[in-house]
Scaffold this motif. Structure first.
Motif, PDB file in Angstrom:
ATOM      1  N   ASP A  55      41.275  35.573  29.915  1.00  0.00           N
ATOM      2  CA  ASP A  55      42.502  34.769  29.957  1.00  0.00           C
ATOM      3  C   ASP A  55      42.884  34.539  31.420  1.00  0.00           C
ATOM      4  N   LYS A  56      42.635  33.339  31.930  1.00  0.00           N
ATOM      5  CA  LYS A  56      42.916  33.040  33.338  1.00  0.00           C
ATOM      6  C   LYS A  56      44.411  33.090  33.658  1.00  0.00           C
ATOM      7  N   ALA A  57      45.256  33.009  32.622  1.00  0.00           N
ATOM      8  CA  ALA A  57      46.703  33.110  32.854  1.00  0.00           C
ATOM      9  C   ALA A  57      47.097  34.526  33.251  1.00  0.00           C
ATOM     10  N   VAL A  58      46.280  35.507  32.839  1.00  0.00           N
ATOM     11  CA  VAL A  58      46.570  36.903  33.163  1.00  0.00           C
ATOM     12  C   VAL A  58      46.044  37.258  34.549  1.00  0.00           C
ATOM     13  N   VAL A  59      44.801  36.859  34.842  1.00  0.00           N
ATOM     14  CA  VAL A  59      44.213  37.171  36.140  1.00  0.00           C
ATOM     15  C   VAL A  59      42.983  36.300  36.367  1.00  0.00           C
ATOM     16  N   GLN A  60      42.718  35.985  37.659  1.00  0.00           N
ATOM     17  CA  GLN A  60      41.515  35.249  38.019  1.00  0.00           C
ATOM     18  C   GLN A  60      40.356  36.255  38.085  1.00  0.00           C
ATOM     19  N   THR A  61      39.296  35.968  37.352  1.00  0.00           N
ATOM     20  CA  THR A  61      38.225  36.939  37.141  1.00  0.00           C
ATOM     21  C   THR A  61      37.626  37.474  38.440  1.00  0.00           C
ATOM     22  N   GLY A  62      37.255  36.574  39.338  1.00  0.00           N
ATOM     23  CA  GLY A  62      36.611  36.986  40.573  1.00  0.00           C
ATOM     24  C   GLY A  62      37.470  37.922  41.399  1.00  0.00           C
ATOM     25  N   ARG A  63      38.727  37.573  41.559  1.00  0.00           N
ATOM     26  CA  ARG A  63      39.633  38.407  42.352  1.00  0.00           C
ATOM     27  C   ARG A  63      39.850  39.758  41.684  1.00  0.00           C
ATOM     28  N   PHE A  64      39.933  39.755  40.356  1.00  0.00           N
ATOM     29  CA  PHE A  64      40.128  41.017  39.636  1.00  0.00           C
ATOM     30  C   PHE A  64      38.929  41.943  39.836  1.00  0.00           C
ATOM     31  N   ILE A  65      37.712  41.414  39.696  1.00  0.00           N
ATOM     32  CA  ILE A  65      36.513  42.233  39.856  1.00  0.00           C
ATOM     33  C   ILE A  65      36.452  42.839  41.256  1.00  0.00           C
ATOM     34  N   ARG A  66      36.715  42.006  42.267  1.00  0.00           N
ATOM     35  CA  ARG A  66      36.662  42.501  43.645  1.00  0.00           C
ATOM     36  C   ARG A  66      37.710  43.576  43.903  1.00  0.00           C
ATOM     37  N   ARG A  67      38.890  43.397  43.342  1.00  0.00           N
ATOM     38  CA  ARG A  67      39.926  44.419  43.522  1.00  0.00           C
ATOM     39  C   ARG A  67      39.591  45.680  42.736  1.00  0.00           C
ATOM     40  N   PHE A  68      39.054  45.519  41.553  1.00  0.00           N
ATOM     41  CA  PHE A  68      38.756  46.663  40.700  1.00  0.00           C
ATOM     42  C   PHE A  68      37.741  47.596  41.361  1.00  0.00           C
ATOM     43  N   TYR A  69      36.713  47.014  42.004  1.00  0.00           N
ATOM     44  CA  TYR A  69      35.646  47.812  42.604  1.00  0.00           C
ATOM     45  C   TYR A  69      35.760  47.917  44.123  1.00  0.00           C
ATOM     46  N   ARG A  70      36.889  47.579  44.672  1.00  0.00           N
ATOM     47  CA  ARG A  70      37.057  47.550  46.135  1.00  0.00           C
ATOM     48  C   ARG A  70      36.739  48.888  46.798  1.00  0.00           C
ATOM     49  N   ASP A  71      37.143  49.987  46.196  1.00  0.00           N
ATOM     50  CA  ASP A  71      36.995  51.297  46.830  1.00  0.00           C
ATOM     51  C   ASP A  71      35.776  52.070  46.337  1.00  0.00           C
ATOM     52  N   VAL A  72      34.915  51.397  45.589  1.00  0.00           N
ATOM     53  CA  VAL A  72      33.694  52.046  45.100  1.00  0.00           C
ATOM     54  C   VAL A  72      32.577  51.789  46.110  1.00  0.00           C
ATOM     55  N   SER A  73      31.779  52.797  46.376  1.00  0.00           N
ATOM     56  CA  SER A  73      30.725  52.655  47.388  1.00  0.00           C
ATOM     57  C   SER A  73      29.645  51.684  46.933  1.00  0.00           C
ATOM     58  N   ALA A  74      28.969  51.093  47.917  1.00  0.00           N
ATOM     59  CA  ALA A  74      27.875  50.174  47.615  1.00  0.00           C
ATOM     60  C   ALA A  74      26.762  50.891  46.860  1.00  0.00           C
ATOM     61  N   ASP A  75      26.502  52.155  47.204  1.00  0.00           N
ATOM     62  CA  ASP A  75      25.450  52.914  46.527  1.00  0.00           C
ATOM     63  C   ASP A  75      25.763  53.078  45.044  1.00  0.00           C
ATOM     64  N   ASP A  76      27.012  53.412  44.723  1.00  0.00           N
ATOM     65  CA  ASP A  76      27.392  53.584  43.323  1.00  0.00           C
ATOM     66  C   ASP A  76      27.254  52.268  42.551  1.00  0.00           C
ATOM     67  N   LEU A  77      27.624  51.177  43.189  1.00  0.00           N
ATOM     68  CA  LEU A  77      27.508  49.876  42.522  1.00  0.00           C
ATOM     69  C   LEU A  77      26.046  49.484  42.327  1.00  0.00           C
ATOM     70  N   ASN A  78      25.231  49.717  43.343  1.00  0.00           N
ATOM     71  CA  ASN A  78      23.838  49.290  43.280  1.00  0.00           C
ATOM     72  C   ASN A  78      23.014  50.095  42.278  1.00  0.00           C
ATOM     73  N   GLU A  79      23.501  51.274  41.897  1.00  0.00           N
ATOM     74  CA  GLU A  79      22.794  52.086  40.907  1.00  0.00           C
ATOM     75  C   GLU A  79      22.977  51.547  39.488  1.00  0.00           C
ATOM     76  N   ARG A  80      23.869  50.558  39.330  1.00  0.00           N
ATOM     77  CA  ARG A  80      24.191  50.052  38.001  1.00  0.00           C
ATOM     78  C   ARG A  80      23.971  48.549  37.926  1.00  0.00           C
ATOM     79  N   LYS A  81      23.720  48.057  36.735  1.00  0.00           N
ATOM     80  CA  LYS A  81      23.475  46.629  36.539  1.00  0.00           C
ATOM     81  C   LYS A  81      24.789  45.861  36.669  1.00  0.00           C
ATOM     82  N   PRO A  82      24.786  44.710  37.344  1.00  0.00           N
ATOM     83  CA  PRO A  82      26.011  43.906  37.486  1.00  0.00           C
ATOM     84  C   PRO A  82      26.655  43.576  36.147  1.00  0.00           C
TER      85      PRO A  82
END
Length: 252
Positions: A55-82
């Motif tokens: 629902d784009k009225a609730v939040v813009q997807t791209g910005r939400f994803i970036r904020r959600f994972y902002r403080d997660v390390s690159a290593d932790d993200l790269n160990e998992r499938k996008p």
């Protein structure tokens, strides 16, 4: 009981370190590569998330994803499938759709296709709660006491606007959120896989109990701070017949 209003001591330590401009401006090649890698990974997660219905009225997807994972390390993200990371973040957003103030949302589950959008080897813990001190610390202690390992911790504080009935109207990601927005703690954990349904229910019960203790401690702490402020004001406005230096020291 893990924490309660009588036993929990809240003593936040703020450390401010000033560095020279040259030190702050220096970025090592390794740091630059890590930043570039994380940015690419986040783009892949956003691309995967854009393939789902949000629902784009609730939040813009791209910005939400970036904020959600902002403080997660690159290593932790790269160990998992996008696709799995996209599904996990949007699952938390969906879970947060309706919540009453003061009442935490919690679920401990083993994701399966197609309901949760990904297949995980581990058990997932999701929680949405009012933002308070010691939430993740308390949650982690409960899990560790159960003999379980935590493999991933995601904990963004998101400003949310809700209706009077607790329905999520929007997630505020700008620097100055709307006046009606309130900070909410969103937690996503990957822990050792739990097969037994009774063990999952027991873990949920213990986590909820720890959240009650944290809330009691936080409310008691705020009450004590208010009383301390009142005493300091009284000392300044109507000082007792004591040495002025002693009074100033007491207020400090």
């Amino acid at each position: 009981m893990m924490y309660n209003s009588r036993t929990l001591q809240i003593a936040p330590l703020l450390a401010l370190t000033r560095r020279g401009d040259s030190a702050m401006a220096t970025v090592s090649p390794m740091q630059r590569r890590s930043s570039d890698t994380k940015d690419k990974t986040l783009k892949d997660i956003v691309t995967a998330a854009d393939k789902t219905t949000v629902d784009k009225a609730v939040v813009q997807t791209g910005r939400f994803i970036r904020r959600f994972y902002r403080d997660v390390s690159a290593d932790d993200l790269n160990e998992r499938k996008p696709a799995n990371l996209a599904a996990a973040a949007l699952s938390v957003l969906s879970f947060a759709r309706k919540r009453k103030p003061g009442v935490p949302l919690l679920r401990v589950f083993n994701p399966e296709m197609p309901t949760d959008g990904n297949i995980a080897r581990r058990t997932i813990v999701q929680m949405v709660n009012d933002d308070m001190p010691f939430l993740v610390d308390s949650l982690s202690m409960v899990i560790q006491r159960a003999g379980l390992n935590i493999h991933l911790t995601v904990h963004p504080i998101l400003w949310m606007v809700r209706s009077g009935h607790g329905v999520l109207k929007s997630v505020e990601l700008q620097k100055k959120p709307a006046r009606k927005a309130r900070p909410e703690s969103c937690v996503l954990l990957e822990i050792d896989r739990i097969i037994d349904s009774e063990a999952i229910a027991d873990l949920e019960s213990k986590i909820l109990k720890s959240m009650q203790d944290v809330r009691a401690a936080t409310e008691d702490w705020q009450s004590m701070l208010g009383k301390i402020t009142e005493i300091c004001d009284d000392l300044e406005n109507d000082p007792p017949p004591l040495d002025a230096e002693d009074i100033s020291e007491a207020i400090a």
